[in-house]
Design an enzyme around this catalytic site. Structure first.
Site, PDB file in Angstrom:
ATOM      1  N   SER A   1     -25.884  83.878 -31.630  1.00  0.00           N
ATOM      2  CA  SER A   1     -25.610  82.438 -31.508  1.00  0.00           C
ATOM      3  C   SER A   1     -24.545  82.198 -30.438  1.00  0.00           C
ATOM      4  CB  SER A   1     -25.124  81.875 -32.848  1.00  0.00           C
ATOM      5  OG  SER A   1     -24.552  80.605 -32.636  1.00  0.00           O
TER       6      SER A   1
ATOM      7  N   HIS B   1     -29.859  82.202 -29.788  1.00  0.00           N
ATOM      8  CA  HIS B   1     -29.815  81.071 -30.723  1.00  0.00           C
ATOM      9  C   HIS B   1     -28.875  79.994 -30.175  1.00  0.00           C
ATOM     10  CE1 HIS B   1     -30.093  79.434 -34.884  1.00  0.00           C
ATOM     11  NE2 HIS B   1     -28.826  79.095 -34.722  1.00  0.00           N
TER      12      HIS B   1
ATOM     13  N   ASP C   1     -27.170  76.259 -30.807  1.00  0.00           N
ATOM     14  CA  ASP C   1     -26.821  75.302 -31.858  1.00  0.00           C
ATOM     15  C   ASP C   1     -26.461  73.952 -31.267  1.00  0.00           C
ATOM     16  OD1 ASP C   1     -26.795  76.933 -34.371  1.00  0.00           O
ATOM     17  OD2 ASP C   1     -25.435  78.149 -33.156  1.00  0.00           O
TER      18      ASP C   1
ATOM     19  N   MET D   1     -25.458  70.101 -31.947  1.00  0.00           N
ATOM     20  CA  MET D   1     -24.868  69.267 -33.019  1.00  0.00           C
ATOM     21  C   MET D   1     -24.619  67.858 -32.496  1.00  0.00           C
ATOM     22  SD  MET D   1     -22.019  71.935 -34.378  1.00  0.00           S
ATOM     23  CE  MET D   1     -22.393  73.679 -34.550  1.00  0.00           C
TER      24      MET D   1
ATOM     25  N   HIS E   1     -31.642  75.503 -32.517  1.00  0.00           N
ATOM     26  CA  HIS E   1     -31.332  74.997 -33.864  1.00  0.00           C
ATOM     27  C   HIS E   1     -30.691  73.625 -33.728  1.00  0.00           C
ATOM     28  CE1 HIS E   1     -28.620  75.670 -37.682  1.00  0.00           C
ATOM     29  NE2 HIS E   1     -29.511  74.729 -37.871  1.00  0.00           N
TER      30      HIS E   1
ATOM     31  N   MET F   1     -28.988  70.563 -35.189  1.00  0.00           N
ATOM     32  CA  MET F   1     -28.270  70.008 -36.348  1.00  0.00           C
ATOM     33  C   MET F   1     -27.981  68.561 -36.035  1.00  0.00           C
ATOM     34  SD  MET F   1     -25.866  73.295 -36.968  1.00  0.00           S
ATOM     35  CE  MET F   1     -26.357  73.974 -35.398  1.00  0.00           C
TER      36      MET F   1
ATOM     37  N   MET G   1     -29.774  78.439 -44.029  1.00  0.00           N
ATOM     38  CA  MET G   1     -28.347  78.408 -43.686  1.00  0.00           C
ATOM     39  C   MET G   1     -27.572  79.135 -44.774  1.00  0.00           C
ATOM     40  SD  MET G   1     -28.150  77.005 -40.782  1.00  0.00           S
ATOM     41  CE  MET G   1     -26.357  77.226 -40.715  1.00  0.00           C
TER      42      MET G   1
ATOM     43  N   ASP H   1     -28.733  82.303 -41.006  1.00  0.00           N
ATOM     44  CA  ASP H   1     -27.718  81.867 -40.041  1.00  0.00           C
ATOM     45  C   ASP H   1     -26.409  81.525 -40.752  1.00  0.00           C
ATOM     46  OD1 ASP H   1     -26.354  80.725 -37.904  1.00  0.00           O
ATOM     47  OD2 ASP H   1     -27.724  79.022 -37.674  1.00  0.00           O
TER      48      ASP H   1
HETATM   49  C1  DX5 Z   1     -23.441  77.052 -37.687  1.00  0.00           C
HETATM   50  C2  DX5 Z   1     -24.428  77.541 -36.669  1.00  0.00           C
HETATM   51  C3  DX5 Z   1     -24.444  79.005 -36.522  1.00  0.00           C
HETATM   52  C4  DX5 Z   1     -23.147  79.643 -36.111  1.00  0.00           C
HETATM   53  C5  DX5 Z   1     -23.046  80.954 -36.824  1.00  0.00           C
HETATM   54  O1  DX5 Z   1     -23.617  75.708 -37.902  1.00  0.00           O
HETATM   55  O2  DX5 Z   1     -25.737  77.116 -37.012  1.00  0.00           O
HETATM   56  O3  DX5 Z   1     -25.509  79.436 -35.676  1.00  0.00           O
HETATM   57  O4  DX5 Z   1     -23.004  79.845 -34.736  1.00  0.00           O
HETATM   58  O5  DX5 Z   1     -21.816  81.515 -36.586  1.00  0.00           O
HETATM   59  P1  DX5 Z   1     -21.294  82.829 -37.313  1.00  0.00           P
HETATM   60  O6  DX5 Z   1     -22.311  83.913 -37.073  1.00  0.00           O
HETATM   61  O7  DX5 Z   1     -19.990  83.075 -36.664  1.00  0.00           O
HETATM   62  O8  DX5 Z   1     -21.189  82.488 -38.787  1.00  0.00           O
HETATM   63 ZN    ZN Z   2     -27.480  77.987 -35.910  1.00  0.00          ZN
END
Ligand code: DX5
Ligand code: ZN
Length: 220
Positions: A10, A35, A37, A39, A68, A70, A139, A177
């Site tokens: 990620s 990956h 993310d 947001m 991903h 969010m 998650m 994740d």
């Molecule tokens: C959290 C993200 C993850 C995050 C995971 O909302 O969806 O992908 O980057 O981070 P680690 O592996 O550090 O928990």
């Molecule tokens: Zn993620």
């Protein structure tokens, strides 16, 4: 069953002051995907990066992109995610009242469709969609931040999901994740996970390549 584990680092945990170097290291590693993310500060209480940044990430990264979202109303961005050249688009169950339609739209665009469940959403909510999706992303932390502690109950959800997929003869991959590290990954793999997302455990490791390799040699 012997099957190879996929690793999807990620980017959220990367050094953004030197993104090119981070992506070079990912390109040279055994990582299967990258990956990403996204947001919106609404669906989750944080904002990460958006399409102007990801355009350059996509240009520099040679691994398939596992995106991903969010965000609320993720269907509004199918075109943008596709334009990045993404392989997989993951939307949250909790953000899609018309999930079946969104999954079809993602697949019609030519991408694979993933559905993501927050920690408090039961696996049973996927009963009527499991045969239509390419992946389920469980998650194992509340989404929005990297570096959080793994929620142990996820292991039970992985086993339930594996059972649902096997019962139906469905093809969906199981991705997890949040809080994935050298301690939690073996247990996840034993429970039936196919794809490990790891942010901190990869990008904050002393040796990123080796950290990825240690995940790659896990077998269930
Ligand atoms: C959290 C993200 C993850 C995050 C995971 O909302 O969806 O992908 O980057 O981070 P680690 O592996 O550090 O928990
Ligand atoms: Zn993620």
């Amino acid at each position: 069953m012997e099957s190879e584990i996929k690793v999807s680092p990620s980017l959220l945990a990367a050094d953004f002051s030197d993104l090119r170097r981070e992506l070079d290291k990912i390109n040279a590693s055994e990582a299967d995907w990258l990956h990403l993310d996204i947001m919106d500060g609404v669906f989750v209480p944080n904002i990460s990066f958006g399409f102007p940044v990801l355009k350059y990430v996509a240009e520099l990264c040679r691994k398939p992109l596992d995106v991903h979202l969010m965000i609320v109303q993720p269907e509004k961005f199918i075109h943008e995610v596709k334009a990045l050249g993404a392989m997989m688009m993951n939307v949250h169950f909790e953000a899609c009242p018309h999930l079946h339609r969104v999954v079809q739209q993602i697949k019609e665009s030519g991408m694979k469709a993933g559905v993501t469940l927050n920690p408090s959403t039961p696996v049973a909510m996927l009963t009527d969609i499991i045969e239509d999706v390419d992946m389920v992303l469980l998650m194992s932390v509340n989404p929005g931040f990297g570096g959080q502690k793994f929620i142990t109950h996820t292991l039970q959800k992985v086993r339930q999901l594996r059972e649902l997929i096997d019962q139906r003869g469905a093809q969906a991959l199981i991705e997890v994740d949040g809080g994935v590290n050298s301690v939690t990954a073996p247990a996840l793999v034993a429970a039936g996970v196919d794809v490990l997302v790891a942010g901190s455990a990869v990008f904050k490791a002393a040796d990123m390549k080796e950290a990825i390799h240690q995940f790659k040699i896990l077998r269930r």
